[in-house]
Design an enzyme around this catalytic site. Structure first.
Site, PDB file in Angstrom:
ATOM      1  N   ASP A 118      58.239 -14.393  13.999  1.00  0.00           N
ATOM      2  CA  ASP A 118      57.402 -13.303  13.510  1.00  0.00           C
ATOM      3  C   ASP A 118      56.657 -13.658  12.229  1.00  0.00           C
ATOM      4  O   ASP A 118      57.033 -13.232  11.129  1.00  0.00           O
ATOM      5  CB  ASP A 118      58.255 -12.054  13.293  1.00  0.00           C
ATOM      6  N   HIS A 175      59.109 -15.587  21.689  1.00  0.00           N
ATOM      7  CA  HIS A 175      58.680 -14.273  21.197  1.00  0.00           C
ATOM      8  C   HIS A 175      57.329 -13.874  21.794  1.00  0.00           C
ATOM      9  O   HIS A 175      56.374 -13.539  21.096  1.00  0.00           O
ATOM     10  CB  HIS A 175      58.612 -14.276  19.665  1.00  0.00           C
ATOM     11  N   HIS A 225      64.462 -11.186   9.786  1.00  0.00           N
ATOM     12  CA  HIS A 225      63.978  -9.966   9.142  1.00  0.00           C
ATOM     13  C   HIS A 225      64.634  -8.776   9.829  1.00  0.00           C
ATOM     14  O   HIS A 225      65.379  -8.940  10.804  1.00  0.00           O
ATOM     15  CB  HIS A 225      62.455  -9.885   9.191  1.00  0.00           C
ATOM     16  N   HIS A 280      54.666 -11.745   7.154  1.00  0.00           N
ATOM     17  CA  HIS A 280      54.849 -10.746   8.201  1.00  0.00           C
ATOM     18  C   HIS A 280      54.710  -9.369   7.547  1.00  0.00           C
ATOM     19  O   HIS A 280      54.403  -9.276   6.354  1.00  0.00           O
ATOM     20  CB  HIS A 280      56.215 -10.935   8.880  1.00  0.00           C
ATOM     21  N   ASP A 313      64.003  -5.470  16.951  1.00  0.00           N
ATOM     22  CA  ASP A 313      64.119  -6.436  18.052  1.00  0.00           C
ATOM     23  C   ASP A 313      64.734  -7.754  17.613  1.00  0.00           C
ATOM     24  O   ASP A 313      65.002  -8.622  18.448  1.00  0.00           O
ATOM     25  CB  ASP A 313      62.747  -6.671  18.702  1.00  0.00           C
ATOM     26  N   HIS A 314      64.988  -7.893  16.311  1.00  0.00           N
ATOM     27  CA  HIS A 314      65.618  -9.101  15.802  1.00  0.00           C
ATOM     28  C   HIS A 314      67.019  -8.863  15.241  1.00  0.00           C
ATOM     29  O   HIS A 314      67.705  -9.829  14.903  1.00  0.00           O
ATOM     30  CB  HIS A 314      64.745  -9.731  14.712  1.00  0.00           C
ATOM     31  N   HIS A 350      63.417  -6.071  11.499  1.00  0.00           N
ATOM     32  CA  HIS A 350      62.830  -5.318  12.602  1.00  0.00           C
ATOM     33  C   HIS A 350      63.852  -5.272  13.737  1.00  0.00           C
ATOM     34  O   HIS A 350      64.555  -6.253  13.995  1.00  0.00           O
ATOM     35  CB  HIS A 350      61.533  -5.968  13.079  1.00  0.00           C
TER      36      HIS A 350
END
Length: 366
Positions: A211, A269, A33, A140, A37-38, A35
């Protein structure tokens, strides 16, 4: 070739000190996805691969928006020129999963709906790196995809002694039998593969589910998986917080592994509250290794799975899971040196006596 799932900030720095992988060897990057941090590390990683001389195309897989994100950043920062580096190939997974299906996004217009995900079929994305790649929708706060990779089946084991006892000579005919082809001997007799070759060996499945507060759509694709990497952001007693934020607890991850019959569960995570940073100083002062607060999450998952359940691994940076050993973790981390402050080298490599001397030296310099 190698496949990467997600690319957070600083990934290119980790690759520079890894003993296992270089950016130039990557065949594909799969983003779960968008976000930060990914995915925010992908820009630096692609430039690192170009600097290392990569010329082969790179496949970037992810939710709708991955192409716009990458191309916008590069356009605003000087551009990307395939002739001088390499081609970027994009495969965006539509929010409906596959053409003709209804959108999986909930009424709030944010992430995928719980009800829709639970009845959604996996999306077949073809072969990547010689493995079948499927995407499964995850619940999510934004559209989120888990990835399930399955090896091709392999020919069964050839019983060489039986084949030779039937008159098959050493050489190419043995190979033809193993590959599923009947052979005719010099005397005219025919030996068929089913006579000397065991049943086909099913390809192993590896899944990465990041996530999510509900990975139900992945249960069947992950049935009997060799290893499932599942997020465990929170401890078991924080389930309500996890659900509210679209994440899982250690117990929720273990429950998924139990339901799909995974042979190994890898937790990852973790929330910053389970970081080792606070525990490091007193542990070094005592002369022993620091306790890992994330170890609690592993114990909670094991309690759900039971003593006869799948082994549970608490992931670490640079950890290697050996595919030739049922994905057992290697005892040593695959790192030449940490990508951060160099005083941490001895701590990471397990030389706590040296780390203690380094701390004493720093204290004396203050």
């Amino acid at each position: 070739a190698a496949i990467m799932v997600d690319c957070g900030e600083g990934t290119q720095h980790h690759l520079r000190v890894s003993t296992m992988l270089r950016a130039s060897r990557l065949e594909a990057i799969l983003l779960t996805h968008l976000h930060g941090d990914h995915c925010f590390g992908i820009f630096g990683l692609l430039h690192t691969a170009a600097m290392e001389g990569r010329k082969d195309p790179m496949l970037l897989v992810g939710p709708v928006g991955i192409r716009e994100m990458v191309e916008t950043v590069f356009r605003c920062s000087g551009g990307w020129f395939p002739a001088d580096s390499f081609e970027l190939q994009f495969l965006e997974i539509p929010t409906c999963g596959a053409p003709g299906r209804d959108s999986l996004v909930g009424e709030d217009g944010a992430g995928f709906s719980v009800e829709k995900c639970r009845s959604a079929a996996p999306v077949d994305l073809g072969l990547v790196g010689g493995m079948r790649l499927q995407a499964v929708p995850l619940v999510h706060s934004v559209p989120d995809w888990g990835y399930v990779l399955t090896e091709p089946d392999r020919p069964g084991v050839l019983d060489v002694k039986s084949a030779m006892s039937m008159g098959v000579p050493k050489g190419p005919q043995l190979g033809r039998l193993k590959s599923g082809e009947a052979v005719t001997l010099a005397d005219g007799r025919v030996v068929s593969p089913h006579q000397v070759v065991g049943p086909r060996i099913l390809g192993r499945t590896v899944a990465v589910l990041q996530d999510t507060s509900d990975a139900s759509a992945a249960i069947e694709p992950c049935r009997g998986a060799a290893v499932v990497v599942h997020e465990a952001t929170f401890a078991a007693d924080m389930e309500q917080d996890a659900l509210a934020k679209g994440h899982s607890t250690s117990a929720m991850a273990a429950d998924f592994a139990l339901r799909c019959g995974a042979k190994r569960l890898v937790l990852t995570h973790f929330s910053a509250r389970y970081s080792t940073s606070d525990a490091l100083a007193p542990a070094v002062a005592d002369g022993g290794p620091p306790a890992d607060p994330a170890g609690r999450l592993g114990e909670e998952a094991r309690a759900v799975l039971g003593p006869e359940g799948a082994p549970v691994v608490v992931a670490q940076d640079f950890m290697v899971l050996r595919g030739d050993r049922d994905f057992e973790p290697e005892p040593l981390l695959a790192v030449k040196r940490p990508p951060w402050h160099r005083q941490a080298v001895d701590v990471l490599m397990g030389d706590f006596a040296a780390a203690k001397r380094a701390c004493a030296h720093l204290a004396a310099c203050k």
